[in-house]
Design an enzyme around this catalytic site. Structure first.
Site, PDB file in Angstrom:
ATOM      1  N   SER A 138      -9.354 -33.572  33.661  1.00  0.00           N
ATOM      2  CA  SER A 138      -8.945 -32.227  34.085  1.00  0.00           C
ATOM      3  C   SER A 138      -8.798 -32.269  35.602  1.00  0.00           C
ATOM      4  CB  SER A 138     -10.048 -31.243  33.683  1.00  0.00           C
ATOM      5  OG  SER A 138      -9.917 -30.021  34.368  1.00  0.00           O
ATOM      6  N   TYR A 151     -18.648 -27.637  33.319  1.00  0.00           N
ATOM      7  CA  TYR A 151     -17.395 -28.304  32.933  1.00  0.00           C
ATOM      8  C   TYR A 151     -16.991 -29.337  33.981  1.00  0.00           C
ATOM      9  CZ  TYR A 151     -12.471 -28.788  31.519  1.00  0.00           C
ATOM     10  OH  TYR A 151     -11.255 -29.280  31.118  1.00  0.00           O
TER      11      TYR A 151
HETATM   12  P1  NDP Z   1      -8.606 -26.852  22.063  1.00  0.00           P
HETATM   13  O1  NDP Z   1      -9.872 -26.062  22.055  1.00  0.00           O
HETATM   14  O2  NDP Z   1      -7.312 -26.149  21.881  1.00  0.00           O
HETATM   15  O3  NDP Z   1      -8.692 -28.000  20.933  1.00  0.00           O
HETATM   16  C1  NDP Z   1      -9.850 -28.769  20.862  1.00  0.00           C
HETATM   17  C2  NDP Z   1      -9.688 -29.809  19.776  1.00  0.00           C
HETATM   18  O4  NDP Z   1     -10.877 -30.602  19.731  1.00  0.00           O
HETATM   19  C3  NDP Z   1      -9.527 -29.227  18.385  1.00  0.00           C
HETATM   20  O5  NDP Z   1      -8.739 -30.094  17.600  1.00  0.00           O
HETATM   21  C4  NDP Z   1     -10.952 -29.188  17.851  1.00  0.00           C
HETATM   22  O6  NDP Z   1     -10.927 -29.166  16.443  1.00  0.00           O
HETATM   23  C5  NDP Z   1     -11.511 -30.496  18.446  1.00  0.00           C
HETATM   24  N1  NDP Z   1     -12.952 -30.505  18.672  1.00  0.00           N
HETATM   25  C6  NDP Z   1     -13.663 -29.608  19.393  1.00  0.00           C
HETATM   26  N2  NDP Z   1     -14.972 -29.924  19.341  1.00  0.00           N
HETATM   27  C7  NDP Z   1     -15.068 -31.055  18.596  1.00  0.00           C
HETATM   28  C8  NDP Z   1     -16.159 -31.873  18.174  1.00  0.00           C
HETATM   29  N3  NDP Z   1     -17.421 -31.580  18.519  1.00  0.00           N
HETATM   30  N4  NDP Z   1     -15.906 -32.954  17.394  1.00  0.00           N
HETATM   31  C9  NDP Z   1     -14.642 -33.242  17.020  1.00  0.00           C
HETATM   32  N5  NDP Z   1     -13.572 -32.516  17.404  1.00  0.00           N
HETATM   33  C10 NDP Z   1     -13.788 -31.432  18.181  1.00  0.00           C
HETATM   34  O7  NDP Z   1      -8.644 -27.703  23.420  1.00  0.00           O
HETATM   35  P2  NDP Z   1      -7.441 -28.122  24.417  1.00  0.00           P
HETATM   36  O8  NDP Z   1      -6.327 -28.694  23.643  1.00  0.00           O
HETATM   37  O9  NDP Z   1      -7.200 -27.012  25.350  1.00  0.00           O
HETATM   38  O10 NDP Z   1      -8.182 -29.253  25.275  1.00  0.00           O
HETATM   39  C11 NDP Z   1      -8.135 -30.623  24.917  1.00  0.00           C
HETATM   40  C12 NDP Z   1      -8.698 -31.431  26.077  1.00  0.00           C
HETATM   41  O11 NDP Z   1      -7.942 -31.153  27.256  1.00  0.00           O
HETATM   42  C13 NDP Z   1     -10.159 -31.122  26.425  1.00  0.00           C
HETATM   43  O12 NDP Z   1     -10.830 -32.320  26.746  1.00  0.00           O
HETATM   44  C14 NDP Z   1     -10.036 -30.223  27.647  1.00  0.00           C
HETATM   45  O13 NDP Z   1     -11.175 -30.280  28.473  1.00  0.00           O
HETATM   46  C15 NDP Z   1      -8.816 -30.805  28.326  1.00  0.00           C
HETATM   47  N6  NDP Z   1      -8.143 -29.902  29.235  1.00  0.00           N
HETATM   48  C16 NDP Z   1      -7.644 -28.710  28.784  1.00  0.00           C
HETATM   49  C17 NDP Z   1      -7.019 -27.853  29.673  1.00  0.00           C
HETATM   50  C18 NDP Z   1      -6.459 -26.518  29.247  1.00  0.00           C
HETATM   51  O14 NDP Z   1      -6.124 -25.699  30.124  1.00  0.00           O
HETATM   52  N7  NDP Z   1      -6.309 -26.268  27.961  1.00  0.00           N
HETATM   53  C19 NDP Z   1      -6.874 -28.195  31.094  1.00  0.00           C
HETATM   54  C20 NDP Z   1      -7.432 -29.469  31.458  1.00  0.00           C
HETATM   55  C21 NDP Z   1      -8.035 -30.284  30.553  1.00  0.00           C
HETATM   56  P3  NDP Z   1     -12.208 -28.609  15.569  1.00  0.00           P
HETATM   57  O15 NDP Z   1     -12.558 -27.270  16.154  1.00  0.00           O
HETATM   58  O16 NDP Z   1     -11.715 -28.585  14.172  1.00  0.00           O
HETATM   59  O17 NDP Z   1     -13.270 -29.629  15.768  1.00  0.00           O
END
Ligand code: NDP
Length: 255
Positions: A138, A151
């Protein structure tokens, strides 16, 4: 058999876009998330377009998750070429509310889980002659921001691990890089808008405008922009790129 890639957090948001892009690139995919339903639906959609896709429902914060994901990948497609550690969380809180539980949740998911999965998967890549790891960091891997101590600390830690492993594995054919986005339009972003609205009295449209004004390009990034960078880092043209933090932030961070 095509080269295969493990993508965690693949069911929605950035992970879903990565899965769609890598399937279009021709990789076989092991998708990982906790909830099977949306992930299985995505897998079926991708398979109907000709992709080879397997799913593995698990919580990546479980102690045994790394080994179980590795075994699922080996069963499905043999030794993986790529690993994309994308599953992550972001919850904002002022320092007074940054308790141990909040810190632990961020570190369990954003730091312990990806390191544990790398520990399990990378030896198979090395045995097989090489591979690629991309960790989704990030802008908060590279700079601090108010109200996200947990975070930012966890994403800085993930980048530290990325840089260290890149050097440790450089002679073994494995590269380890981070992609570091600014705000991307996903559920995490929607949650961020709700938090800002709760804290400031702005509505969510005004909160989004405020965030846009704080970024050099005055916009929120789209998930496919992140997926394109991951695709590049997994490809042969990126073989010399190692230990890097590839920012997708419109010049928010200079480094
Ligand atoms: P979302 O919350 O939209 O999606 C998260 C995904 O991870 C889902 O598929 C969820 O599925 C899965 N997930 C969450 N917890 C777990 C767990 N404990 N075990 C397995 N799977 C898990 O997140 P984003 O797409 O927004 O973010 C993805 C990455 O990008 C993260 O690392 C985030 O920090 C990073 N990021 C995001 C930004 C943003 O603005 N969106 C900016 C910068 C970085 P399920 O709930 O079914 O497990």
């Amino acid at each position: 058999m095509p080269q295969s890639v493990i993508v965690t957090g693949a069911s929605r948001g950035i992970g879903r876009a990565i899965a769609e892009r890598l399937a279009a690139d021709g990789y076989a995919l092991l998708l990982v998330a906790r909830n099977a339903g949306p992930m299985d639906q995505l897998a079926a959609d991708l398979a109907s377009q000709g992709a080879k896709v397997a799913t593995f429902a698990c919580d990546v914060t479980d102690d045994a998750a790394g080994a179980r994901i590795r075994d699922a990948a080996l069963d499905a497609f043999g030794p993986p070429w790529g690993l994309v550690n994308n599953a992550g969380m972001a919850e904002s809180a002022a320092l007074a509310k940054t308790d141990d539980e909040l810190l632990r949740r961020h570190f369990d998911l954003n730091v312990f889980a990806p390191i544990r999965i790398m520990r399990a998967v990378v030896p198979r890549m090395v045995e097989h002659g090489g591979g690629r790891v991309v960790n989704i960091g990030s802008t908060a891997s590279l700079a601090g921001y108010p109200y996200i101590t947990a975070y930012a600390a966890s994403k800085h830690a993930l980048l530290g691990a990325t840089r260290s492993l890149a050097r440790e594995l450089a002679g073994k054919g494995v590269t380890v890089n981070a992609v570091c986005p600014g705000y991307v339009r996903t559920e995490i972003f929607d949650e961020t808008l709700r938090n800002i609205a709760d804290r400031t009295g702005l509505d969510e449209v005004q909160a989004e405008e405020k965030l846009k004004r704080m970024t050099p390009q005055h916009r929120i990034f789209e998930t496919d922009e992140i997926a394109n960078a991951v695709s590049f880092l997994l490809g042969d043209d990126a073989r010399g790129i190692n230990g890097q933090a590839l920012s997708i932030d419109g010049a928010e961070i200079e480094h």
